[in-house]
Design a protein around this motif. Structure first.
Motif, PDB file in Angstrom:
ATOM      1  N   VAL A  27      13.872   0.325   0.439  1.00 39.49           N
ATOM      2  CA  VAL A  27      14.017   0.958   1.746  1.00 39.49           C
ATOM      3  C   VAL A  27      14.428  -0.110   2.750  1.00 39.49           C
ATOM      4  O   VAL A  27      13.817  -1.170   2.821  1.00 39.49           O
ATOM      5  CB  VAL A  27      12.700   1.624   2.191  1.00 39.49           C
ATOM      6  CG1 VAL A  27      12.847   2.225   3.579  1.00 39.49           C
ATOM      7  CG2 VAL A  27      12.297   2.705   1.198  1.00 39.49           C
ATOM      8  N   LEU A  28      15.489   0.175   3.490  1.00 38.09           N
ATOM      9  CA  LEU A  28      15.987  -0.770   4.480  1.00 38.09           C
ATOM     10  C   LEU A  28      15.183  -0.642   5.761  1.00 38.09           C
ATOM     11  O   LEU A  28      14.984   0.455   6.271  1.00 38.09           O
ATOM     12  CB  LEU A  28      17.464  -0.482   4.769  1.00 38.09           C
ATOM     13  CG  LEU A  28      18.231  -1.534   5.556  1.00 38.09           C
ATOM     14  CD1 LEU A  28      18.351  -2.826   4.754  1.00 38.09           C
ATOM     15  CD2 LEU A  28      19.610  -1.000   5.927  1.00 38.09           C
TER      16      LEU A  28
ATOM     17  N   THR B  45       5.896   0.456  -3.033  1.00 37.65           N
ATOM     18  CA  THR B  45       4.884  -0.182  -2.186  1.00 37.65           C
ATOM     19  C   THR B  45       4.750   0.547  -0.860  1.00 37.65           C
ATOM     20  O   THR B  45       3.637   0.781  -0.373  1.00 37.65           O
ATOM     21  CB  THR B  45       5.257  -1.652  -1.935  1.00 37.65           C
ATOM     22  OG1 THR B  45       5.350  -2.336  -3.184  1.00 37.65           O
ATOM     23  CG2 THR B  45       4.207  -2.333  -1.073  1.00 37.65           C
ATOM     24  N   LEU B  46       5.887   0.914  -0.287  1.00 36.31           N
ATOM     25  CA  LEU B  46       5.857   1.641   0.975  1.00 36.31           C
ATOM     26  C   LEU B  46       5.171   2.993   0.802  1.00 36.31           C
ATOM     27  O   LEU B  46       4.395   3.424   1.657  1.00 36.31           O
ATOM     28  CB  LEU B  46       7.283   1.836   1.491  1.00 36.31           C
ATOM     29  CG  LEU B  46       7.423   2.551   2.834  1.00 36.31           C
ATOM     30  CD1 LEU B  46       6.717   1.780   3.937  1.00 36.31           C
ATOM     31  CD2 LEU B  46       8.893   2.748   3.177  1.00 36.31           C
ATOM     32  N   LYS B  47       5.434   3.641  -0.316  1.00 33.81           N
ATOM     33  CA  LYS B  47       4.804   4.932  -0.605  1.00 33.81           C
ATOM     34  C   LYS B  47       3.285   4.793  -0.696  1.00 33.81           C
ATOM     35  O   LYS B  47       2.538   5.621  -0.184  1.00 33.81           O
ATOM     36  CB  LYS B  47       5.357   5.502  -1.902  1.00 33.81           C
ATOM     37  CG  LYS B  47       4.822   6.881  -2.270  1.00 33.81           C
ATOM     38  CD  LYS B  47       5.454   7.382  -3.546  1.00 33.81           C
ATOM     39  CE  LYS B  47       4.893   8.747  -3.921  1.00 33.81           C
ATOM     40  NZ  LYS B  47       5.499   9.246  -5.191  1.00 33.81           N
ATOM     41  N   ASN B  48       2.814   3.710  -1.348  1.00 41.28           N
ATOM     42  CA  ASN B  48       1.373   3.476  -1.454  1.00 41.28           C
ATOM     43  C   ASN B  48       0.753   3.238  -0.079  1.00 41.28           C
ATOM     44  O   ASN B  48      -0.346   3.713   0.208  1.00 41.28           O
ATOM     45  CB  ASN B  48       1.094   2.279  -2.365  1.00 41.28           C
ATOM     46  CG  ASN B  48       1.305   2.593  -3.828  1.00 41.28           C
ATOM     47  OD1 ASN B  48       1.221   3.753  -4.242  1.00 41.28           O
ATOM     48  ND2 ASN B  48       1.584   1.585  -4.622  1.00 41.28           N
ATOM     49  N   LYS B  49       1.463   2.490   0.768  1.00 42.49           N
ATOM     50  CA  LYS B  49       0.950   2.212   2.104  1.00 42.49           C
ATOM     51  C   LYS B  49       0.802   3.492   2.913  1.00 42.49           C
ATOM     52  O   LYS B  49      -0.180   3.694   3.628  1.00 42.49           O
ATOM     53  CB  LYS B  49       1.870   1.229   2.825  1.00 42.49           C
ATOM     54  CG  LYS B  49       1.844  -0.187   2.291  1.00 42.49           C
ATOM     55  CD  LYS B  49       0.501  -0.859   2.549  1.00 42.49           C
ATOM     56  CE  LYS B  49       0.520  -2.303   2.099  1.00 42.49           C
ATOM     57  NZ  LYS B  49      -0.797  -2.969   2.308  1.00 42.49           N
ATOM     58  N   ILE B  50       1.796   4.364   2.787  1.00 45.10           N
ATOM     59  CA  ILE B  50       1.744   5.632   3.520  1.00 45.10           C
ATOM     60  C   ILE B  50       0.641   6.515   2.974  1.00 45.10           C
ATOM     61  O   ILE B  50      -0.114   7.144   3.718  1.00 45.10           O
ATOM     62  CB  ILE B  50       3.104   6.339   3.442  1.00 45.10           C
ATOM     63  CG1 ILE B  50       4.164   5.524   4.189  1.00 45.10           C
ATOM     64  CG2 ILE B  50       3.028   7.745   4.025  1.00 45.10           C
ATOM     65  CD1 ILE B  50       5.567   6.056   4.043  1.00 45.10           C
ATOM     66  N   SER B  51       0.520   6.561   1.634  1.00 43.09           N
ATOM     67  CA  SER B  51      -0.487   7.434   1.019  1.00 43.09           C
ATOM     68  C   SER B  51      -1.902   7.011   1.378  1.00 43.09           C
ATOM     69  O   SER B  51      -2.821   7.837   1.391  1.00 43.09           O
ATOM     70  CB  SER B  51      -0.318   7.452  -0.507  1.00 43.09           C
ATOM     71  OG  SER B  51      -0.607   6.190  -1.068  1.00 43.09           O
TER      72      SER B  51
END
Length: 224
Positions: free
Chosen positions: A57-58, A73-79
Protein backbone atom coordinates in the motif's frame (compact mmCIF):
# COMPACT_ATOMS: atom_id res chain seq x y z
CA UNK A 1 10.74 24.42 -48.34
CA UNK A 2 11.98 20.84 -48.81
CA UNK A 3 14.50 21.31 -46.04
CA UNK A 4 11.73 22.47 -43.74
CA UNK A 5 9.68 19.36 -44.44
CA UNK A 6 12.62 17.04 -43.85
CA UNK A 7 13.46 18.77 -40.58
CA UNK A 8 9.84 18.53 -39.45
CA UNK A 9 9.75 14.81 -40.17
CA UNK A 10 12.96 14.23 -38.21
CA UNK A 11 11.65 16.24 -35.26
CA UNK A 12 8.32 14.42 -35.26
CA UNK A 13 10.02 11.05 -35.60
CA UNK A 14 12.22 11.83 -32.61
CA UNK A 15 9.21 13.05 -30.66
CA UNK A 16 7.37 9.78 -31.25
CA UNK A 17 10.34 7.80 -29.98
CA UNK A 18 10.25 9.79 -26.75
CA UNK A 19 6.52 9.16 -26.37
CA UNK A 20 6.88 5.39 -26.42
CA UNK A 21 10.25 4.94 -24.73
CA UNK A 22 10.72 4.01 -21.07
CA UNK A 23 12.54 6.30 -18.68
CA UNK A 24 14.70 4.95 -15.88
CA UNK A 25 16.13 6.90 -12.97
CA UNK A 26 19.01 5.13 -11.23
CA UNK A 27 18.33 2.05 -13.35
CA UNK A 28 19.54 1.11 -16.85
CA UNK A 29 16.66 -1.34 -17.40
CA UNK A 30 13.35 0.44 -16.80
CA UNK A 31 10.31 -1.86 -16.69
CA UNK A 32 7.58 0.79 -16.94
CA UNK A 33 7.06 4.18 -18.53
CA UNK A 34 8.73 5.66 -15.46
CA UNK A 35 10.89 3.37 -13.33
CA UNK A 36 12.48 5.05 -10.32
CA UNK A 37 15.11 3.16 -8.35
CA UNK A 38 15.20 5.31 -5.25
CA UNK A 39 13.08 7.70 -3.23
CA UNK A 40 10.11 9.29 -4.95
CA UNK A 41 8.13 12.47 -4.45
CA UNK A 42 4.80 12.86 -6.27
CA UNK A 43 2.54 15.88 -5.94
CA UNK A 44 -0.70 14.21 -7.07
CA UNK A 45 -1.71 10.54 -6.69
CA UNK A 46 -4.64 8.52 -8.10
CA UNK A 47 -6.78 6.47 -5.71
CA UNK A 48 -6.11 2.73 -6.27
CA UNK A 49 -8.13 1.42 -3.32
CA UNK A 50 -10.05 -1.08 -5.49
CA UNK A 51 -6.93 -2.63 -7.08
CA UNK A 52 -6.50 -6.12 -5.56
CA UNK A 53 -3.36 -7.06 -7.49
CA UNK A 54 -0.78 -5.34 -5.27
CA UNK A 55 0.54 -6.59 -1.93
CA UNK A 56 1.87 -3.16 -0.92
CA UNK A 57 0.00 0.00 0.00
CA UNK A 58 1.41 3.36 -1.04
CA UNK A 59 1.45 5.95 1.73
CA UNK A 60 2.49 9.58 1.67
CA UNK A 61 3.26 12.30 4.12
CA UNK A 62 1.79 15.81 4.02
CA UNK A 63 4.19 17.05 1.33
CA UNK A 64 4.06 14.02 -0.97
CA UNK A 65 7.01 11.86 0.11
CA UNK A 66 6.20 8.25 -0.76
CA UNK A 67 6.86 4.98 1.07
CA UNK A 68 5.13 1.58 1.18
CA UNK A 69 3.40 -0.43 3.93
CA UNK A 70 2.88 -4.17 3.71
CA UNK A 71 -0.79 -4.82 2.98
CA UNK A 72 -1.12 -7.69 5.47
CA UNK A 73 0.57 -5.67 8.23
CA UNK A 74 -1.69 -2.71 7.58
CA UNK A 75 -4.72 -5.01 7.67
CA UNK A 76 -3.64 -6.37 11.08
CA UNK A 77 -3.19 -2.84 12.42
CA UNK A 78 -6.67 -1.87 11.30
CA UNK A 79 -8.24 -5.07 12.62
CA UNK A 80 -6.75 -4.38 16.06
CA UNK A 81 -8.98 -1.32 16.29
CA UNK A 82 -12.20 -3.11 15.27
CA UNK A 83 -14.28 -4.96 17.90
CA UNK A 84 -14.96 -8.62 17.13
CA UNK A 85 -17.50 -11.17 18.28
CA UNK A 86 -16.78 -14.67 16.98
CA UNK A 87 -17.95 -18.20 17.68
CA UNK A 88 -16.75 -21.72 16.92
CA UNK A 89 -19.21 -24.61 17.28
CA UNK A 90 -18.98 -28.26 16.28
CA UNK A 91 -20.27 -31.66 17.43
CA UNK A 92 -17.95 -34.62 17.78
CA UNK A 93 -17.22 -37.66 19.92
CA UNK A 94 -13.97 -36.02 20.96
CA UNK A 95 -12.55 -32.52 20.58
CA UNK A 96 -10.72 -31.79 17.35
CA UNK A 97 -7.53 -29.74 17.93
CA UNK A 98 -7.57 -28.64 14.28
CA UNK A 99 -10.83 -26.75 14.82
CA UNK A 100 -9.64 -23.33 15.96
CA UNK A 101 -11.33 -20.02 16.62
CA UNK A 102 -9.28 -17.11 15.27
CA UNK A 103 -9.91 -13.90 17.16
CA UNK A 104 -7.51 -10.99 16.76
CA UNK A 105 -3.98 -12.36 17.00
CA UNK A 106 -5.08 -15.48 18.89
CA UNK A 107 -6.30 -18.96 17.96
CA UNK A 108 -8.22 -20.94 20.60
CA UNK A 109 -8.96 -24.66 20.51
CA UNK A 110 -9.91 -27.75 22.53
CA UNK A 111 -7.67 -30.81 22.91
CA UNK A 112 -8.53 -34.30 24.12
CA UNK A 113 -7.14 -34.42 27.66
CA UNK A 114 -7.19 -38.21 27.80
CA UNK A 115 -3.75 -38.14 26.20
CA UNK A 116 -2.48 -35.70 28.81
CA UNK A 117 -0.31 -37.77 31.18
CA UNK A 118 -0.02 -34.86 33.63
CA UNK A 119 -3.78 -34.88 34.29
CA UNK A 120 -4.98 -38.40 33.33
CA UNK A 121 -8.41 -38.02 34.97
CA UNK A 122 -9.38 -34.97 32.96
CA UNK A 123 -10.76 -35.20 29.45
CA UNK A 124 -10.68 -31.68 28.03
CA UNK A 125 -7.81 -29.24 27.56
CA UNK A 126 -8.02 -25.60 26.48
CA UNK A 127 -5.27 -24.52 24.07
CA UNK A 128 -3.87 -21.25 22.72
CA UNK A 129 -1.54 -20.29 19.89
CA UNK A 130 -0.92 -17.14 17.85
CA UNK A 131 -2.30 -16.60 14.35
CA UNK A 132 0.74 -14.67 13.08
CA UNK A 133 4.46 -14.41 13.74
CA UNK A 134 5.13 -11.94 16.59
CA UNK A 135 8.62 -11.27 15.12
CA UNK A 136 10.03 -11.19 18.66
CA UNK A 137 9.45 -12.94 21.97
CA UNK A 138 6.22 -11.84 23.65
CA UNK A 139 4.27 -12.99 26.70
CA UNK A 140 0.49 -12.82 26.68
CA UNK A 141 -1.19 -12.82 30.10
CA UNK A 142 -4.61 -14.14 31.04
CA UNK A 143 -6.97 -14.56 33.95
CA UNK A 144 -9.23 -17.61 34.18
CA UNK A 145 -12.56 -18.18 35.89
CA UNK A 146 -14.13 -21.64 36.00
CA UNK A 147 -17.53 -23.11 36.68
CA UNK A 148 -18.03 -26.78 37.58
CA UNK A 149 -21.53 -28.21 37.13
CA UNK A 150 -23.97 -26.33 39.38
CA UNK A 151 -21.24 -24.40 41.16
CA UNK A 152 -20.83 -20.65 40.74
CA UNK A 153 -18.22 -19.12 38.48
CA UNK A 154 -15.04 -18.78 40.54
CA UNK A 155 -11.59 -17.33 40.05
CA UNK A 156 -9.16 -20.07 39.07
CA UNK A 157 -5.75 -18.60 38.21
CA UNK A 158 -3.71 -16.02 36.32
CA UNK A 159 -0.78 -16.92 34.14
CA UNK A 160 1.12 -16.08 30.98
CA UNK A 161 2.25 -17.87 27.84
CA UNK A 162 5.41 -16.93 25.94
CA UNK A 163 5.66 -17.10 22.15
CA UNK A 164 8.29 -16.34 19.52
CA UNK A 165 8.87 -16.93 15.80
CA UNK A 166 9.66 -20.60 16.42
CA UNK A 167 6.67 -21.66 18.53
CA UNK A 168 3.82 -19.23 17.78
CA UNK A 169 1.90 -21.87 15.77
CA UNK A 170 2.23 -24.51 18.50
CA UNK A 171 -0.80 -24.56 20.85
CA UNK A 172 0.07 -24.15 24.52
CA UNK A 173 -2.04 -25.43 27.40
CA UNK A 174 -4.18 -22.78 29.10
CA UNK A 175 -6.25 -25.06 31.30
CA UNK A 176 -5.97 -28.86 31.73
CA UNK A 177 -8.95 -29.32 34.05
CA UNK A 178 -12.03 -28.39 32.07
CA UNK A 179 -14.53 -31.25 31.98
CA UNK A 180 -17.69 -31.79 30.00
CA UNK A 181 -20.39 -29.50 31.48
CA UNK A 182 -17.78 -27.15 32.88
CA UNK A 183 -17.28 -23.57 31.69
CA UNK A 184 -14.03 -21.68 31.30
CA UNK A 185 -14.05 -17.89 31.05
CA UNK A 186 -10.81 -16.15 30.09
CA UNK A 187 -9.69 -12.54 30.00
CA UNK A 188 -6.57 -12.21 27.89
CA UNK A 189 -4.51 -9.45 26.24
CA UNK A 190 -1.76 -9.11 23.65
CA UNK A 191 1.32 -6.95 24.39
CA UNK A 192 1.17 -3.38 23.05
CA UNK A 193 -2.45 -3.76 21.94
CA UNK A 194 -5.21 -1.51 23.24
CA UNK A 195 -7.68 -4.42 23.23
CA UNK A 196 -8.55 -7.16 25.64
CA UNK A 197 -10.40 -10.39 24.94
CA UNK A 198 -13.14 -12.25 26.77
CA UNK A 199 -13.24 -15.91 25.73
CA UNK A 200 -15.73 -18.59 26.82
CA UNK A 201 -15.15 -22.34 26.49
CA UNK A 202 -18.02 -24.78 26.94
CA UNK A 203 -18.47 -28.48 26.12
CA UNK A 204 -21.68 -30.44 26.74
CA UNK A 205 -23.20 -33.78 25.71
CA UNK A 206 -25.29 -33.29 22.59
CA UNK A 207 -26.75 -36.69 21.65
CA UNK A 208 -26.12 -40.45 21.93
CA UNK A 209 -25.94 -42.70 18.91
CA UNK A 210 -24.99 -46.42 18.98
CA UNK A 211 -24.04 -46.00 22.63
CA UNK A 212 -21.56 -43.27 21.69
CA UNK A 213 -21.95 -39.82 23.24
CA UNK A 214 -21.36 -36.92 20.90
CA UNK A 215 -20.50 -33.61 22.53
CA UNK A 216 -20.95 -30.06 21.35
CA UNK A 217 -17.85 -27.88 21.65
CA UNK A 218 -18.26 -24.11 21.72
CA UNK A 219 -15.74 -21.27 21.90
CA UNK A 220 -16.84 -17.64 21.77
CA UNK A 221 -14.57 -14.61 21.71
CA UNK A 222 -15.20 -10.91 22.21
CA UNK A 223 -12.42 -8.51 21.29
CA UNK A 224 -13.09 -5.20 23.02
Amino acid sequence: MKFYKITSIIILFGFNINLFSQVGINTSKPERALDVNGNLKVRNLADKTADESYNKVLVTDAIGNLETVDKATLKNKISEEIPEIKRLFYTSERPNPDNKLKCGRFEFSFRDGKNNTQYPNKNLDIMLNLSSDPKKEITTYFTLFRKWGDNDLNYYKSNGKTYNSNNYQTPQLLCPQLDINSTGEFYISYPNENNFYRVLFLARPNYIENNITYNSYTITCEKL
